[in-house]
Structures are given as structure tokens and as C-alpha cells.
Write a protein that holds these residues in place. Sequence first.
Motif, mmCIF file in Angstrom:
data_model
loop_
_atom_site.group_PDB
_atom_site.id
_atom_site.type_symbol
_atom_site.label_atom_id
_atom_site.label_comp_id
_atom_site.label_asym_id
_atom_site.label_seq_id
_atom_site.Cartn_x
_atom_site.Cartn_y
_atom_site.Cartn_z
ATOM 1 N N ALA A 160 0.835 -1.211 0.000
ATOM 2 C CA ALA A 160 0.000 0.000 0.000
ATOM 3 C C ALA A 160 0.865 1.255 0.000
ATOM 4 C CB ALA A 160 -0.931 -0.010 1.212
ATOM 5 N N LEU A 161 1.988 1.207 0.694
ATOM 6 C CA LEU A 161 2.911 2.339 0.716
ATOM 7 C C LEU A 161 3.445 2.610 -0.688
ATOM 8 C CD1 LEU A 161 4.660 4.445 2.199
ATOM 9 C CD2 LEU A 161 6.311 2.615 2.663
ATOM 10 N N ALA A 162 3.863 1.567 -1.388
ATOM 11 C CA ALA A 162 4.400 1.727 -2.742
ATOM 12 C C ALA A 162 3.367 2.367 -3.667
ATOM 13 C CB ALA A 162 4.855 0.383 -3.284
ATOM 14 N N ALA A 163 2.124 1.900 -3.569
ATOM 15 C CA ALA A 163 1.065 2.450 -4.421
ATOM 16 C C ALA A 163 0.800 3.914 -4.101
ATOM 17 C CB ALA A 163 -0.212 1.623 -4.246
ATOM 18 N N VAL A 166 1.398 7.702 -6.492
ATOM 19 C CA VAL A 166 0.445 8.795 -6.656
ATOM 20 C C VAL A 166 1.017 10.097 -6.110
ATOM 21 C CG1 VAL A 166 -1.848 9.639 -6.021
ATOM 22 C CG2 VAL A 166 -1.512 7.205 -6.566
ATOM 23 N N ALA A 167 1.646 10.018 -4.944
ATOM 24 C CA ALA A 167 2.201 11.220 -4.310
ATOM 25 C C ALA A 167 3.303 11.845 -5.149
ATOM 26 C CB ALA A 167 2.723 10.873 -2.918
ATOM 27 N N GLU A 168 4.082 11.020 -5.821
ATOM 28 C CA GLU A 168 5.146 11.554 -6.679
ATOM 29 C C GLU A 168 4.555 12.365 -7.821
ATOM 30 O OE1 GLU A 168 9.341 9.928 -8.395
ATOM 31 O OE2 GLU A 168 7.572 8.719 -8.882
ATOM 32 N N ARG A 169 3.487 11.866 -8.426
ATOM 33 C CA ARG A 169 2.837 12.597 -9.515
ATOM 34 C C ARG A 169 2.237 13.912 -9.032
ATOM 35 N NH1 ARG A 169 0.826 7.341 -10.787
ATOM 36 N NH2 ARG A 169 -1.258 7.887 -9.983
ATOM 37 N N GLU A 170 1.751 13.892 -7.792
ATOM 38 C CA GLU A 170 1.067 15.070 -7.259
ATOM 39 C C GLU A 170 2.000 16.015 -6.503
ATOM 40 O OE1 GLU A 170 -2.102 13.506 -4.908
ATOM 41 O OE2 GLU A 170 -3.274 12.831 -6.652
ATOM 42 N N GLY A 171 3.267 15.636 -6.372
ATOM 43 C CA GLY A 171 4.239 16.502 -5.702
ATOM 44 C C GLY A 171 4.049 16.611 -4.203
ATOM 45 N N ARG A 172 3.650 15.528 -3.568
ATOM 46 C CA ARG A 172 3.444 15.557 -2.113
ATOM 47 C C ARG A 172 4.041 14.313 -1.457
ATOM 48 N NH1 ARG A 172 -0.822 12.305 -0.898
ATOM 49 N NH2 ARG A 172 -2.238 11.727 -2.602
ATOM 50 N N LEU A 173 5.235 13.965 -1.848
ATOM 51 C CA LEU A 173 5.940 12.839 -1.238
ATOM 52 C C LEU A 173 6.249 13.115 0.223
ATOM 53 C CD1 LEU A 173 8.443 11.907 -4.086
ATOM 54 C CD2 LEU A 173 6.624 10.426 -3.193
ATOM 55 N N PRO A 174 6.255 12.087 1.067
ATOM 56 C CA PRO A 174 6.574 12.304 2.485
ATOM 57 C C PRO A 174 8.060 12.580 2.695
ATOM 58 C CG PRO A 174 6.382 9.964 2.031
ATOM 59 C CD PRO A 174 5.984 10.668 0.767
ATOM 60 N N TYR A 225 12.337 7.019 -3.264
ATOM 61 C CA TYR A 225 11.542 8.243 -3.220
ATOM 62 C C TYR A 225 12.132 9.327 -2.321
ATOM 63 C CZ TYR A 225 7.868 5.718 -5.720
ATOM 64 O OH TYR A 225 7.146 5.016 -6.661
ATOM 65 N N GLY A 226 13.194 9.024 -1.610
ATOM 66 C CA GLY A 226 13.914 10.057 -0.874
ATOM 67 C C GLY A 226 13.383 10.413 0.497
ATOM 68 N N PHE A 227 12.576 9.540 1.100
ATOM 69 C CA PHE A 227 12.096 9.866 2.447
ATOM 70 C C PHE A 227 12.978 9.213 3.515
ATOM 71 C CE2 PHE A 227 9.422 6.239 1.044
ATOM 72 C CZ PHE A 227 9.672 5.309 2.042
ATOM 73 N N LYS A 228 12.955 9.789 4.711
ATOM 74 C CA LYS A 228 13.652 9.250 5.872
ATOM 75 C C LYS A 228 12.723 8.298 6.620
ATOM 76 C CE LYS A 228 17.326 11.798 5.185
ATOM 77 N NZ LYS A 228 18.607 11.182 4.753
ATOM 78 N N ILE A 229 13.323 7.414 7.407
ATOM 79 C CA ILE A 229 12.539 6.384 8.094
ATOM 80 C C ILE A 229 12.805 6.410 9.585
ATOM 81 C CG2 ILE A 229 12.102 3.907 8.310
ATOM 82 C CD1 ILE A 229 13.079 3.662 5.379
ATOM 83 N N ILE A 230 11.737 6.482 10.361
ATOM 84 C CA ILE A 230 11.790 6.295 11.813
ATOM 85 C C ILE A 230 11.082 4.986 12.120
ATOM 86 C CG2 ILE A 230 11.071 7.148 14.074
ATOM 87 C CD1 ILE A 230 11.088 9.980 12.898
ATOM 88 N N GLU A 231 11.744 4.094 12.830
ATOM 89 C CA GLU A 231 11.088 2.890 13.333
ATOM 90 C C GLU A 231 10.511 3.208 14.715
ATOM 91 O OE1 GLU A 231 13.181 -1.023 12.781
ATOM 92 O OE2 GLU A 231 14.809 0.297 12.127
#
Length: 386
Positions: free
Chosen positions: A110-113, A117-125, A150-156
Amino acid sequence: MIPYGRQDITQADVDAVISVLQSDFLTQGPMVPRFEQLVAEQVGARHALAVNSATSALHIACLALGLGPGDYLWTTPITFVASANCGLYCGATVDFVDIDPRTYNLCATALAAKLEVAEREGRLPKIVVAVHLCGQPCEMVAIHALGRRYGFKIIEDASHAVGGRYQGASIGSGAYSDITVFSFHPVKIITTAEGGMAVTNDDDLAARMALLRSHGITRDPQQMVGDSHGPWYYQQIDLGFNYRMTELQAALGISQLARLDDYVARRHQLASRYDEHLASLSVTTPWQHADSYSGLHLYVIRVQEEKIGRSHRSVFESLREQGIGVNLHYIPVHTQPYYVQMGFVASDYPQAMAYYREAISLPMFQTMTEVQQDEVIAALIEAIRP
């Protein structure tokens, strides 16, 4: 009442706290750095920063990663509100990713999907907070790969997962994330009464979080602006917070940490026994991924209403009436009134809502006896009886 979770305080724990009360330091003494060192060694990370709660750890982790107004933080709707609120504290916009119906964690597919969409809309996390619900780690290999793409950082958010492992490495080792956060609340696997920890392998992130947890104040001449005025001198160089852990909490944590592996092993024994005794009942028991070793903070069942002919609520209430302190972890964050005001609606995340309609957390704590567990099982059988 048999509680869903309970701390285990031994005489050794009491003695450790008393020794601090009789010492020269109640805060900012030797115990906090010692606790940090031991946690870092336990999980295999370069740095560990102790704070007064996991919520505080999430907040300074987001700030250290540069989250701010105009940015997006994504997380799961099935978590405690702090996993999302930490983004709001920074002025960012929060959004959610639906859960995997087997693990109940944020779903990598679900994250990948959603990222496409977010990349196309310019709202990546800018940040994705991956919550290891019940102690079972998320699919971190897949999430990490998406982060690189996609260039986001990750917090576990490993508030449930201290003592667990993923692909043979301790959760917190940092192989697939920038920062990992642990909780030491009394119902968690080990406790410091209240308290949390942020661990990282990044020197700069560690230094930034250390500054932010203590008012943004430094006594290090190399960090100061201009010259030092003398040995008494300090400077506030950032807007920080009073998120420090006390010596009392750290001493308790050090004592508890020595029993961590035994605590998690006991939880696995209890979970295996639940699995065996509940196998024939009309409930769904937890599924465990083969590449992980869960901290097993929680044991969550899902009630199969259509088979038993009773509602989820009636089963929950019956268990409470029989003296079983069940709970529900968690109410989906996006359904909370504060988030509904932002425009979220329940149907946004159907897997999360399906989980919420069925989930019950059964008692699970390291000092739980088999007699107590038998009481829980008997009460559950009674509760789901048509």
C-alpha cells in the motif's frame, strides 16, 4: 482483574533506585549515560539518547531529520496517536498508509502504491514512521528500498519491540532506518516508569537530538557562537525542550535491561500456549513473520463475529465482566475527532477499520502464570459461546 499488561519490579530494581536516591545525583549524573551505553550495545547502534517518553523521542527524531511546515509525515492508522502527533508538533502534514491484514503493520505494498500517486502530485513524504505493532517488525527491507527510491527518511517506532529481531539483527540496529524509538512505559517489555530512547548510527542526528532534549543548550565551546566567557558559561543555540530522563529512571532501566531477553522469551512461551489453546476457537490468532522475532508486547486476537453469532463488543464486555482486563490496540488514529477535523473519514483505510471491528488484546506480561492464562482462555471460551 487480570490486566492486559503489567510491570515486573524486583528487589534488585528497588535497590537500584534507592542507590540513586542516596547518591549525589538525581538528574544529569552517571546513570543516564550508562543506560544509553547499555541500550546501544544491546541493539547494536552507535548512539542511544534517553528521554522522558517515547513521544518525546519521536518529536526530537522528527526535528533532527528536518521535518517542518510544508513537509509530510506518513504512518499507520493502527498505532497510538503519538506516532502521528509527532509530525503535527513540527508543523508538518500527517497522512496514513493502510495496514497489512496479516501483520497489522503499515503495508509496504500500500505504501508503494501511495508513493506513486504522491510523486505525480508533488506531495511525497519527508518521513515515514514504521510502527512495529505488538512487537513484530514491519517489512523494513521493502520500506527501506522505497525510501531510497523516493527520498524519504525512516523512523522505526519500536515502542512495542525492544528485545526483538529482524532478519537476525536486533531491532534498533539501524540497518533499514535513520532513527529507532523505544518506549519504557510500565506496560511495555521493560520499564523506566516513564521514559523512551532514540537510537541511531548517525553522529549528526545523535548530536542534534542530544541538543533538542535539553533546551537547545550547549556547554561545548566548539558549538558556541563567539568566545566562551568562562567555565560557568553555556549558550542556547536552538529551541529545545526539557525531555531529559532522570537518574532514577535510568537506574531502573539498567536493572530491567538485564532481564530483557528472559522477558521476551517468556512472552513467546505464553504466546505459543495461547496459539495452542485458541486454535480451535472462532478467533484469528496473531500471524508471525518467519524472518522476525517479535518482542510480543501484545497478543491480539480478532473475533470472527459471523461464526460465533456474537458481536465484537459483546465479547469484549463479557471478558471484562469476567475479570479479564482486555484492551483494544488501537482505535484508528484517523477516526479521532482531532483528525476527523482535518478531513479524514473512517473509510479512507478499510483494512484498519476491519481490524478495529474485530481486535482484542488479551493479557500478556512476563510474570503471567499459566493459571492466570487458563483463566483468560476459559473466559474467552465463555465469551464467544453462542
